[in-house]
Design a protein around this motif. Structure first.
Motif, PDB file in Angstrom:
ATOM      1  N   ASP A   1       0.830  -1.219   0.000  1.00 50.04           N
ATOM      2  CA  ASP A   1       0.000   0.000   0.000  1.00 50.04           C
ATOM      3  C   ASP A   1       0.864   1.269   0.000  1.00 50.04           C
ATOM      4  O   ASP A   1       1.793   1.395   0.800  1.00 50.04           O
ATOM      5  N   GLY A   2       0.572   2.155  -0.894  1.00 44.10           N
ATOM      6  CA  GLY A   2       1.339   3.400  -1.003  1.00 44.10           C
ATOM      7  C   GLY A   2       2.566   3.226  -1.899  1.00 44.10           C
ATOM      8  O   GLY A   2       3.187   4.189  -2.322  1.00 44.10           O
ATOM      9  N   GLY A   3       2.941   1.996  -2.184  1.00 44.12           N
ATOM     10  CA  GLY A   3       4.150   1.715  -2.958  1.00 44.12           C
ATOM     11  C   GLY A   3       3.841   1.030  -4.281  1.00 44.12           C
ATOM     12  O   GLY A   3       2.861   1.352  -4.955  1.00 44.12           O
ATOM     13  N   THR A   4       4.702   0.079  -4.617  1.00 47.78           N
ATOM     14  CA  THR A   4       4.632  -0.571  -5.934  1.00 47.78           C
ATOM     15  C   THR A   4       4.546  -2.082  -5.759  1.00 47.78           C
ATOM     16  O   THR A   4       5.218  -2.646  -4.895  1.00 47.78           O
ATOM     17  N   LEU A   5       3.741  -2.707  -6.595  1.00 48.00           N
ATOM     18  CA  LEU A   5       3.667  -4.173  -6.611  1.00 48.00           C
ATOM     19  C   LEU A   5       4.167  -4.639  -7.970  1.00 48.00           C
ATOM     20  O   LEU A   5       3.638  -4.230  -9.007  1.00 48.00           O
ATOM     21  N   PHE A   6       5.227  -5.449  -7.953  1.00 49.15           N
ATOM     22  CA  PHE A   6       5.786  -5.959  -9.213  1.00 49.15           C
ATOM     23  C   PHE A   6       5.320  -7.399  -9.414  1.00 49.15           C
ATOM     24  O   PHE A   6       5.726  -8.299  -8.681  1.00 49.15           O
ATOM     25  N   LEU A   7       4.463  -7.590 -10.383  1.00 47.76           N
ATOM     26  CA  LEU A   7       3.942  -8.930 -10.688  1.00 47.76           C
ATOM     27  C   LEU A   7       4.750  -9.495 -11.849  1.00 47.76           C
ATOM     28  O   LEU A   7       4.499  -9.186 -13.015  1.00 47.76           O
ATOM     29  N   ASP A   8       5.760 -10.275 -11.496  1.00 49.41           N
ATOM     30  CA  ASP A   8       6.695 -10.818 -12.478  1.00 49.41           C
ATOM     31  C   ASP A   8       6.063 -12.052 -13.125  1.00 49.41           C
ATOM     32  O   ASP A   8       5.437 -12.862 -12.428  1.00 49.41           O
ATOM     33  N   GLU A   9       6.256 -12.215 -14.430  1.00 47.90           N
ATOM     34  CA  GLU A   9       5.717 -13.350 -15.191  1.00 47.90           C
ATOM     35  C   GLU A   9       4.219 -13.492 -14.969  1.00 47.90           C
ATOM     36  O   GLU A   9       3.713 -14.561 -14.631  1.00 47.90           O
ATOM     37  N   ILE A  10       3.528 -12.401 -15.184  1.00 50.29           N
ATOM     38  CA  ILE A  10       2.081 -12.350 -14.956  1.00 50.29           C
ATOM     39  C   ILE A  10       1.338 -13.372 -15.810  1.00 50.29           C
ATOM     40  O   ILE A  10       0.280 -13.864 -15.433  1.00 50.29           O
ATOM     41  N   ASN A  11       1.938 -13.739 -16.958  1.00 50.85           N
ATOM     42  CA  ASN A  11       1.276 -14.710 -17.844  1.00 50.85           C
ATOM     43  C   ASN A  11       1.212 -16.109 -17.234  1.00 50.85           C
ATOM     44  O   ASN A  11       0.524 -16.978 -17.744  1.00 50.85           O
ATOM     45  N   SER A  12       1.894 -16.318 -16.085  1.00 49.14           N
ATOM     46  CA  SER A  12       1.785 -17.620 -15.411  1.00 49.14           C
ATOM     47  C   SER A  12       0.674 -17.609 -14.359  1.00 49.14           C
ATOM     48  O   SER A  12       0.460 -18.608 -13.692  1.00 49.14           O
ATOM     49  N   MET A  13       0.000 -16.469 -14.208  1.00 46.97           N
ATOM     50  CA  MET A  13      -1.069 -16.407 -13.213  1.00 46.97           C
ATOM     51  C   MET A  13      -2.319 -17.076 -13.788  1.00 46.97           C
ATOM     52  O   MET A  13      -2.673 -16.822 -14.939  1.00 46.97           O
ATOM     53  N   PRO A  14      -2.995 -17.943 -12.999  1.00 47.86           N
ATOM     54  CA  PRO A  14      -4.201 -18.584 -13.535  1.00 47.86           C
ATOM     55  C   PRO A  14      -5.225 -17.543 -14.007  1.00 47.86           C
ATOM     56  O   PRO A  14      -5.336 -16.478 -13.394  1.00 47.86           O
ATOM     57  N   LEU A  15      -5.949 -17.894 -15.086  1.00 47.23           N
ATOM     58  CA  LEU A  15      -6.835 -16.906 -15.699  1.00 47.23           C
ATOM     59  C   LEU A  15      -7.919 -16.394 -14.756  1.00 47.23           C
ATOM     60  O   LEU A  15      -8.251 -15.217 -14.764  1.00 47.23           O
ATOM     61  N   ASN A  16      -8.468 -17.283 -13.903  1.00 45.18           N
ATOM     62  CA  ASN A  16      -9.534 -16.787 -13.021  1.00 45.18           C
ATOM     63  C   ASN A  16      -8.987 -15.788 -12.010  1.00 45.18           C
ATOM     64  O   ASN A  16      -9.637 -14.822 -11.651  1.00 45.18           O
ATOM     65  N   LEU A  17      -7.749 -15.990 -11.602  1.00 46.94           N
ATOM     66  CA  LEU A  17      -7.131 -15.036 -10.681  1.00 46.94           C
ATOM     67  C   LEU A  17      -6.827 -13.718 -11.419  1.00 46.94           C
ATOM     68  O   LEU A  17      -6.935 -12.634 -10.841  1.00 46.94           O
TER      69      LEU A  17
ATOM     70  N   SER B   1       5.332  -7.973 -15.616  1.00 49.18           N
ATOM     71  CA  SER B   1       6.250  -8.382 -16.672  1.00 49.18           C
ATOM     72  C   SER B   1       5.819  -9.688 -17.287  1.00 49.18           C
ATOM     73  O   SER B   1       5.059 -10.462 -16.690  1.00 49.18           O
ATOM     74  N   CYS B   2       6.314  -9.897 -18.480  1.00 53.77           N
ATOM     75  CA  CYS B   2       5.958 -11.090 -19.250  1.00 53.77           C
ATOM     76  C   CYS B   2       7.201 -11.445 -20.050  1.00 53.77           C
ATOM     77  O   CYS B   2       7.848 -10.558 -20.605  1.00 53.77           O
ATOM     78  N   ASN B   3       7.565 -12.737 -20.071  1.00 52.92           N
ATOM     79  CA  ASN B   3       8.779 -13.054 -20.819  1.00 52.92           C
ATOM     80  C   ASN B   3       8.498 -13.658 -22.191  1.00 52.92           C
ATOM     81  O   ASN B   3       9.386 -14.146 -22.849  1.00 52.92           O
ATOM     82  N   SER B   4       7.204 -13.645 -22.567  1.00 58.23           N
ATOM     83  CA  SER B   4       6.941 -13.955 -23.979  1.00 58.23           C
ATOM     84  C   SER B   4       6.193 -12.743 -24.533  1.00 58.23           C
ATOM     85  O   SER B   4       5.695 -11.916 -23.778  1.00 58.23           O
ATOM     86  N   GLU B   5       6.116 -12.667 -25.834  1.00 58.81           N
ATOM     87  CA  GLU B   5       5.504 -11.488 -26.431  1.00 58.81           C
ATOM     88  C   GLU B   5       4.057 -11.357 -25.948  1.00 58.81           C
ATOM     89  O   GLU B   5       3.286 -12.317 -26.059  1.00 58.81           O
ATOM     90  N   PRO B   6       3.660 -10.199 -25.409  1.00 64.92           N
ATOM     91  CA  PRO B   6       2.340 -10.114 -24.792  1.00 64.92           C
ATOM     92  C   PRO B   6       1.184 -10.446 -25.740  1.00 64.92           C
ATOM     93  O   PRO B   6       0.238 -11.127 -25.323  1.00 64.92           O
ATOM     94  N   THR B   7       1.297 -10.023 -27.001  1.00 63.38           N
ATOM     95  CA  THR B   7       0.180 -10.329 -27.911  1.00 63.38           C
ATOM     96  C   THR B   7       0.071 -11.849 -28.118  1.00 63.38           C
ATOM     97  O   THR B   7      -1.021 -12.393 -28.236  1.00 63.38           O
ATOM     98  N   LYS B   8       1.227 -12.504 -28.098  1.00 60.15           N
ATOM     99  CA  LYS B   8       1.225 -13.965 -28.225  1.00 60.15           C
ATOM    100  C   LYS B   8       0.624 -14.592 -26.967  1.00 60.15           C
ATOM    101  O   LYS B   8      -0.176 -15.527 -27.033  1.00 60.15           O
ATOM    102  N   ALA B   9       1.010 -14.047 -25.796  1.00 63.42           N
ATOM    103  CA  ALA B   9       0.475 -14.566 -24.528  1.00 63.42           C
ATOM    104  C   ALA B   9      -1.040 -14.393 -24.493  1.00 63.42           C
ATOM    105  O   ALA B   9      -1.759 -15.274 -24.004  1.00 63.42           O
ATOM    106  N   VAL B  10      -1.530 -13.282 -25.068  1.00 63.93           N
ATOM    107  CA  VAL B  10      -2.985 -13.069 -25.112  1.00 63.93           C
ATOM    108  C   VAL B  10      -3.608 -14.086 -26.072  1.00 63.93           C
ATOM    109  O   VAL B  10      -4.582 -14.758 -25.729  1.00 63.93           O
ATOM    110  N   ALA B  11      -2.995 -14.231 -27.267  1.00 64.72           N
ATOM    111  CA  ALA B  11      -3.538 -15.162 -28.261  1.00 64.72           C
ATOM    112  C   ALA B  11      -3.544 -16.590 -27.727  1.00 64.72           C
ATOM    113  O   ALA B  11      -4.461 -17.363 -28.006  1.00 64.72           O
ATOM    114  N   GLU B  12      -2.527 -16.931 -26.949  1.00 62.45           N
ATOM    115  CA  GLU B  12      -2.438 -18.308 -26.417  1.00 62.45           C
ATOM    116  C   GLU B  12      -3.195 -18.478 -25.116  1.00 62.45           C
ATOM    117  O   GLU B  12      -3.028 -19.477 -24.409  1.00 62.45           O
ATOM    118  N   LYS B  13      -3.967 -17.470 -24.760  1.00 63.05           N
ATOM    119  CA  LYS B  13      -4.823 -17.519 -23.569  1.00 63.05           C
ATOM    120  C   LYS B  13      -4.055 -17.711 -22.264  1.00 63.05           C
ATOM    121  O   LYS B  13      -4.522 -18.346 -21.326  1.00 63.05           O
TER     122      LYS B  13
END
Ligand SMILES: Nc1ncnc2c1ncn2[C@@H]1O[C@H](COP(=O)(O)OP(=O)(O)OP(=O)(O)O)[C@@H](O)[C@H]1O
Ligand SMILES: [Mg+2]
Length: 484
Positions: A256-272, A303-315
């Motif tokens: 709170d009041g600061g920064t949250l760095f969500l690294d490799e966000i593409n590994s987070m389950p979709l419902n979350l 952050s995402c370590n694969s191309e974001p548009t690809k990560a979106v396309a690959e769900k």
């Protein structure tokens, strides 16, 4: 008793001892699904007594519909279940969360019953809570140090800043320009870059140059935490939501009041990801099992370590979340497209390792630069840094120029991609002399992981199972070890 009978008794008694002293809960059912054995560990999870469960259908004991019972499905299909997570109410009225697998027990082709092997998630939750706590303590340490800055005392640096990100190429300069502007605003930042390009450095630098820099920067690698734990970690928990759960802040509240760095966000389950989007839109979080919404003021860097548009396309990444997170979108270029930065980086790393390893190198031969510039560095700056570290281990202390003679004979390993089965060892420190212990351990780990993957025809899920870890856990190790 004859020898064979003694052996059978010994084995049976030994198995009982083992089963009661492991961390997993074990349930054995017969072909109808009636419990014939439950170890002490499982009874303890459930607050049950053996005599109260034996002879009963497992789904009745756990209050599941028969059709939803994984043990029933396992008996019916006569094949192992996929890893599951069960939430249920124990006899003591508390939620228990277990994860596990079921296996049919067969004699020839006949299914005699099935066995469930469960792991209580409480211990993992506790471990993660400790990590979060530790991160917070470190953060508080930083704040204290920041307070002493004015007194002329120079504290040890904890976060990277833009000056640490080296490179003269247009590509990296452009990324830095964007990142510096982002640091002046409060907009969400989305970092995309291959492994080892400096995403963590960028995230830290943006935070440390922002107006939030005296508040926490909390980082979490979404790929490194088991899926089923992430939600509680990010949003927090309330007491009693599952066994052992305490009232605990999630990372949003911690940051709170600061920064949250969500690294490799593409590994987070979709419902979350959906829940995350809601929290960002409403600027409020609700702890797991909580009734109230808690307002939070957090700047998100992801952050995402694969191309974001690809990560979106690959769900792997929800498009609505991506657009919400990528208000400022920064691409960090791979090293192969900015080879002029190699010299600057190598010079800097040599200076660092001169100090660390007590060496005296101030020059590197043109032949070596030639090799370095030819190579395309799939592991990017991290791989280059490891290469320099390894080479620096090899040179004698009285040597001032790094020449080919002093680099290890197996130097070429750094340039070989082992690509059968699609495995790619990016950084194989196969050097015989002067290797630090940590390197040897790392090397052994690489060999083990590669062997296990080969044994399973490159199937990560199967190899992970053989190691007894999650698929994501193994993927994380592979990335850290530079195995593709
Ligand atoms: N431009 C740079 N200048 C100096 N050092 C760098 C630079 N980029 C990366 N590094 C170094 O390379 C290493 C990897 O950087 P970092 O951890 O930020 O990469 P990453 O993109 O987060 O990698 P991963 O995706 O594998 O987590 C670090 O040791 C960092 O110090
Ligand atoms: Mg990283």
């Amino acid at each position: 008793m004859n020898r064979d009978e003694t052996k059978t008794v010994l084995l049976n008694e030994a198995f009982k001892i083992v089963l009661d002293h492991i961390d997993e809960g074990i349930i054995v059912v017969d072909a109808e699904g009636k419990i014939i054995y439950c170890n002490e560990v499982q009874l303890k999870f459930d607050g049950q007594k053996f005599e109260d469960v034996v002879g009963r259908y497992s789904w009745d004991v756990y209050n599941f519909e028969k059709k939803d019972s994984t043990l029933f499905k396992c008996l019916q299909k006569e094949e192992p279940s996929k890893a599951y997570v069960h939430y249920y109410l124990s006899r003591a009225g508390q939620y228990v969360r277990v994860t596990g697998n079921n296996f049919p027990v067969k004699q020839g082709s006949k299914t005699l019953g099935a066995v469930a092997i469960d792991r209580n998630l409480q211990n993992s939750e506790e471990m993660v809570a400790k990590v979060v706590e530790l991160q917070k303590t470190l953060q508080e340490g930083k704040r204290d140090l920041a307070g002493t800055l004015g007194s002329g005392y120079l504290p040890e640096k904890r976060f990277f800043s833009f000056e640490d990100i080296l490179g003269e190429s247009d590509a990296i300069r452009q990324s830095l320009l964007w990142a510096k502007s982002a640091a002046r605003s409060d907009s969400p930042v989305f970092l995309y870059g291959e492994t080892g390009t400096g995403k963590e450095m960028f995230a830290q630098s943006i935070h440390s140059n922002s107006s939030r820099n005296l508040k926490p920067l909390i980082s979490i690698n979404c790929a490194a935490i088991p899926e089923n734990l992430l939600e509680g970690i990010i949003f927090g928990t309330v007491k009693g939501v599952f066994t052992g759960a305490t009232d605990r802040k999630g990372l949003f509240e911690e940051a709170d009041g600061g920064t949250l760095f969500l690294d490799e966000i593409n590994s987070m389950p979709l419902n979350l990801q959906g829940k995350l989007l809601r929290a960002l839109e409403e600027r409020k979080v609700r702890r797991l099992g909580g009734k109230h919404e808690i307002p939070v003021d957090v700047r998100i860097i992801s952050s995402c370590n694969s191309e974001p548009t690809k990560a979106v396309a690959e769900k792997q990444l929800r498009s609505d979340l991506y657009y919400r997170l990528a208000v400022v979108n920064i691409e960090i270029p791979p090293l192969r497209i900015r080879k002029r930065d190699i010299r600057i980086l190598v010079d800097y790393f040599i200076q660092c390792f001169n100090i660390k390893l007590k060496k005296n190198i101030y020059e590197i031969s043109p032949e070596i630069y030639g090799h370095l510039e030819e190579y395309d560095w799939p592991g990017n700056v991290r791989q280059l840094k490891h290469w320099v570290e390894c080479a620096m281990n090899m040179v004698p202390e009285d040597q001032t120029i790094l020449i080919e003679e002093y680099v290890p004979q197996k130097f070429n390993y750094f340039f070989i991609r082992e690509s059968n089965l699609g495995l790619n060892i990016v950084n194989h420190p196969s050097v015989e002399r002067g290797v630090e212990v940590s390197k040897q351990i790392r090397e052994q780990e690489i060999v083990k992981v590669v062997d296990e993957l080969k044994r399973h025809g490159g199937n990560i899920t199967k190899a992970a199972k053989a190691f007894g870890i999650s698929r994501q856990g193994l993927q994380y190790r592979m990335r850290k070890l530079g195995i593709k």
